[in-house]
Design an enzyme around this catalytic site. Structure first.
Site, PDB file in Angstrom:
ATOM      1  N   GLY A  75      16.147   6.499 -27.050  1.00  0.00           N
ATOM      2  CA  GLY A  75      17.207   5.268 -26.862  1.00  0.00           C
ATOM      3  C   GLY A  75      17.287   4.432 -28.316  1.00  0.00           C
ATOM      4  N   TRP A  76      17.379   3.473 -28.883  1.00  0.00           N
ATOM      5  CA  TRP A  76      16.995   3.385 -30.194  1.00  0.00           C
ATOM      6  C   TRP A  76      15.992   2.609 -30.260  1.00  0.00           C
ATOM      7  CZ3 TRP A  76      20.692   3.114 -34.126  1.00  0.00           C
ATOM      8  CH2 TRP A  76      20.368   1.781 -35.403  1.00  0.00           C
ATOM      9  N   GLU A 120      17.937   9.311 -31.540  1.00  0.00           N
ATOM     10  CA  GLU A 120      18.868   7.919 -32.437  1.00  0.00           C
ATOM     11  C   GLU A 120      17.982   8.173 -34.336  1.00  0.00           C
ATOM     12  OE1 GLU A 120      21.190   5.285 -30.580  1.00  0.00           O
ATOM     13  OE2 GLU A 120      20.896   6.315 -28.655  1.00  0.00           O
ATOM     14  N   ASP A 174       1.027  -0.948  -0.077  1.00  0.00           N
ATOM     15  CA  ASP A 174      -0.208   0.131  -0.178  1.00  0.00           C
ATOM     16  C   ASP A 174       0.783   0.815  -0.207  1.00  0.00           C
ATOM     17  OD1 ASP A 174       1.116  -0.276   2.705  1.00  0.00           O
ATOM     18  OD2 ASP A 174      -0.653  -0.213   3.928  1.00  0.00           O
ATOM     19  N   GLN A 175       1.579   1.076  -0.217  1.00  0.00           N
ATOM     20  CA  GLN A 175       2.695   2.286   0.011  1.00  0.00           C
ATOM     21  C   GLN A 175       2.751   2.996  -1.594  1.00  0.00           C
ATOM     22  OE1 GLN A 175       7.123   0.292   0.409  1.00  0.00           O
ATOM     23  NE2 GLN A 175       7.307   1.602  -1.267  1.00  0.00           N
ATOM     24  N   THR A 200      30.238   7.557 -28.511  1.00  0.00           N
ATOM     25  CA  THR A 200      31.667   7.692 -29.036  1.00  0.00           C
ATOM     26  C   THR A 200      32.082   5.512 -28.456  1.00  0.00           C
ATOM     27  OG1 THR A 200      33.050   8.155 -26.659  1.00  0.00           O
ATOM     28  CG2 THR A 200      32.514   9.975 -29.181  1.00  0.00           C
ATOM     29  N   TYR A 201      31.093   5.702 -28.610  1.00  0.00           N
ATOM     30  CA  TYR A 201      30.970   3.650 -28.601  1.00  0.00           C
ATOM     31  C   TYR A 201      30.413   3.212 -29.724  1.00  0.00           C
ATOM     32  CZ  TYR A 201      27.325   4.694 -25.247  1.00  0.00           C
ATOM     33  OH  TYR A 201      26.214   5.415 -25.348  1.00  0.00           O
ATOM     34  N   ASP A 202      29.936   1.728 -30.521  1.00  0.00           N
ATOM     35  CA  ASP A 202      29.618   1.061 -31.567  1.00  0.00           C
ATOM     36  C   ASP A 202      29.982   1.603 -32.776  1.00  0.00           C
ATOM     37  OD1 ASP A 202      28.307  -0.226 -29.733  1.00  0.00           O
ATOM     38  OD2 ASP A 202      26.459   0.743 -29.499  1.00  0.00           O
ATOM     39  N   TRP A 236      27.421   3.414 -20.717  1.00  0.00           N
ATOM     40  CA  TRP A 236      26.408   2.483 -20.909  1.00  0.00           C
ATOM     41  C   TRP A 236      27.005   0.959 -20.908  1.00  0.00           C
ATOM     42  CZ3 TRP A 236      21.902   3.091 -21.636  1.00  0.00           C
ATOM     43  CH2 TRP A 236      20.486   2.194 -22.504  1.00  0.00           C
TER      44      TRP A 236
END
Length: 609
Positions: free
Chosen positions: A341-342, A383, A313-314, A450-452, A589
């Site tokens: 996101g993608w 993206e 119940d919170q 700066t990856y993928d 990430w």
């Protein structure tokens, strides 16, 4: 972020205890605390949804039958139902038990479901003529309104005085429940309360809800954040650099990575910001991504940041409540809600058609009073604007700037407004497709992804580091490096202090590779735990240890597999480079790819300090 795929969460259940709001006269009122009815939206497909009611006998005697009543707003309706006979009179809906599920022994529960159209939520719930939260009610007696948002004063190391404007009720307000971090700490008749026994130097969140003379509870007020004075814990020394990590909502499922892991790994003390990924973008508006993970999942005591189990119940559970608890433990932390996101970037096309309307929807969602104190701003992960990602966007070069300008205008100067942006520094590449320079004046910073740059979507190779810091002889595509991307943003006028360099806490790999050095041929992606061609650093560091370094990034050749990934050493090199470039900091990430003791977070933090 190329591999941001959605993990299947099953039915995302939003459990909403509803106060017994009576709109129409019914049978005699029932005794207090005999039964409860709770509603869950188990699926939502935009134009329709699946709902579920659960009736539980909370009394000491058997219930022989049950009837649940509620109101839907105009435009929302039940289209089909099961395990109950559902009828309506206008917008008022009634569900009666079937012959086989009306009897409930003490402690037993039963559920019935339905498909609906529209987007509204039920209100004015009654169970057997009484309150759905188990309290008493009188037919025709409405519950009280929400009190005013509390104000805090006389804050000391261990106490705070709260005051609020009164709620209203057609029969009269009896008293008020004072909730600290979602749990009731006092019930008072006045419109003020002094909470004591607090911990020095700690963040708390307070709301208030009213009870009427029939003991019906109304909606909770807005939340006020309180930070007690004093405290012996010195905030970590982080310098003036941003140290940001992404926490994924779906990580709590198969990865079993909870907010508490940020504490046990030591990472929470070494970062400055968290991006919570992702909120959805649909119909030109910001929307919830996974309601069950976000604010409904009940965490056990051993899973919770504060070591206390969630209760049914919170007012707030799920990751949002855990982030609230984390901020109370680490007051220096700031949390942003990241949208897109993608997978969900396709929704930005509609957002770009009405930037002001989009910004309003995002503001309303981020500032929902149930979790407004959790978030310090918003992050946009589109993206890619006016370019291709999972789908191709044709909103025009000005669209991104217009969206960011609208968000800044709505959220104001004190909120954090940021964006994850492309790192395509090639000639004619994605950086040139949108007005990132013009939008820069509206953001606190850009997370440059700066990856993928390279991976096994090119199944035959050539093998190449997915996150090269600099160029090297034989690189498959010019401009696909960290240095090229940062240089291009600087050249178009984006201040260096508004650029964060990105680190992937994972590797990308191929199989069928015989050559140790980059540039080898392959037969396809290497096997990965969750997806082909990708694996967490915490796995690769032992399963395929690094055998060399190229362009500031490690690579590994083990058996027929070839991987590239960052290590503590290469992260140290990249952080030194970022400082030398005058960048605003770094981000990564994402948390769950790190080791249990957070060695990559430590390398990033130490490298920027």
């Amino acid at each position: 972020m190329r591999f941001r795929h959605r993990a299947a969460a099953g039915f995302a259940t939003l459990l909403l205890p509803l106060a017994g709001l009576v709109g129409l006269a019914a049978g005699p009122a029932q005794a207090a605390s005999t039964a409860t009815a709770t509603y869950a939206k188990t699926q939502d497909w935009g134009t329709g949804f699946e709902g579920k009611w659960t009736v539980q006998n909370t009394g000491s005697t058997t219930i022989s039958s049950w009837t649940v009543e509620w109101d839907f707003p105009s435009g929302t309706s039940v289209t089909s139902a099961w395990d109950a006979d559902v009828t309506n009179s206008g917008t008022h809906w009634t569900a009666k038990n079937k012959s086989y599920n009306g009897t409930l022994a003490p402690g037993a529960s039963v559920s019935f479901g339905f498909n609906g159209s529209g987007s509204g939520s039920p209100s004015n719930c009654k169970l057997n003529g009484g309150s759905c939260d188990g309290g008493t009610t009188v037919p025709g007696d409405n519950p009280p309104s929400a009190p005013g948002t509390p104000t805090a004063s006389s804050i000391t190391d261990t106490s705070v005085k709260l005051g609020w404007s009164a709620a209203t009720d057609d029969k009269g307000v009896k008293n008020y429940d004072v909730l600290r971090d979602g749990k009731t700490v006092a019930t008072v008749t006045a419109t003020s309360y002094t909470d004591t026994g607090l911990t020095a130097g700690t963040d708390y969140s307070y709301t208030v809800q009213a009870r009427d003379t029939a003991d019906q509870t109304g909606p909770a007020s807005g939340a006020v954040a309180v930070h007690t004075t004093g405290g012996t814990t010195t905030p970590p020394t982080t310098g003036d650099k941003v140290k940001l990590g992404y926490f994924t909502e779906w990580g709590i499922y198969g990865r079993n990575y909870n907010v508490k892991n940020l504490v046990t790994s030591g990472s929470a003390a070494k970062i400055t910001h968290i991006n919570y990924a992702f909120g959805n973008v649909t119909g030109g508006k910001c929307a919830i991504g996974d309601s069950y993970a976000d604010y409904d999942k009940a965490f056990t005591a051993d899973q919770s940041v504060n070591g206390v189990a969630d209760t049914w119940d919170q007012p707030l559970r799920g990751n949002f409540n855990q982030l609230r608890e984390l901020k109370a433990k680490y007051p220096h932390l700031k949390v942003l809600w990241s949208f897109g996101g993608w997978t969900w970037s396709g929704g930005f096309a509609d957002a770009a058609k009405d930037p002001a309307g989009f910004a309003q929807s995002c503001y309303d969602l981020v500032h929902d009073p149930r979790w407004a104190d959790v978030f310090d701003g918003i992050d946009i992960d589109w993206e890619y604007p006016n370019a291709c990602g999972l789908s191709c966007d044709t909103s025009g070069a000005a669209a991104f700037k217009n969206v960011m300008a609208a968000l800044r205008a709505k959220f104001g100067s004190s909120a954090l407004v940021t964006a994850a942006v492309t790192a395509d520094g090639s000639s004619g590449g994605k950086i040139e497709a949108a007005d990132y320079a013009g939008a820069a004046s509206y953001v606190n910073w850009y997370n440059v992804m700066t990856y993928d740059f390279f991976g096994a979507w090119d199944a035959q190779g050539p093998t190449a580091p997915h996150s090269p810091l600099t160029s090297y002889s034989g690189i498959p595509k010019a401009g696909f490096t960290t240095a090229d991307a940062i240089a291009k943003y600087k050249a178009i006028g984006v201040p260096a202090k508004k650029l964060l360099v990105g680190i992937g806490f994972y590797g990308r790999g191929w199989t069928g590779v015989t050559q140790d050095a980059p540039g080898g041929t392959a037969t396809g992606p290497a096997a990965g735990t969750y997806e082909q061609g990708i694996e967490d650093y915490k796995v690769l560091k032992t399963s395929c240890p690094a055998t060399g370094t190229i362009a500031g990034t490690a690579y590994a050749h083990c058996g027929s597999n070839w991987w590239s990934y960052d290590t503590p050493a290469t992260i140290g090199t990249k952080m030194a480079w970022a400082k030398n470039q005058g960048l605003g900091g770094a981000f990564f990430w994402e948390f769950s790819g790190d080791t249990s003791n957070g060695e990559l977070v430590s390398a990033l933090s130490n490298g920027l300090s």
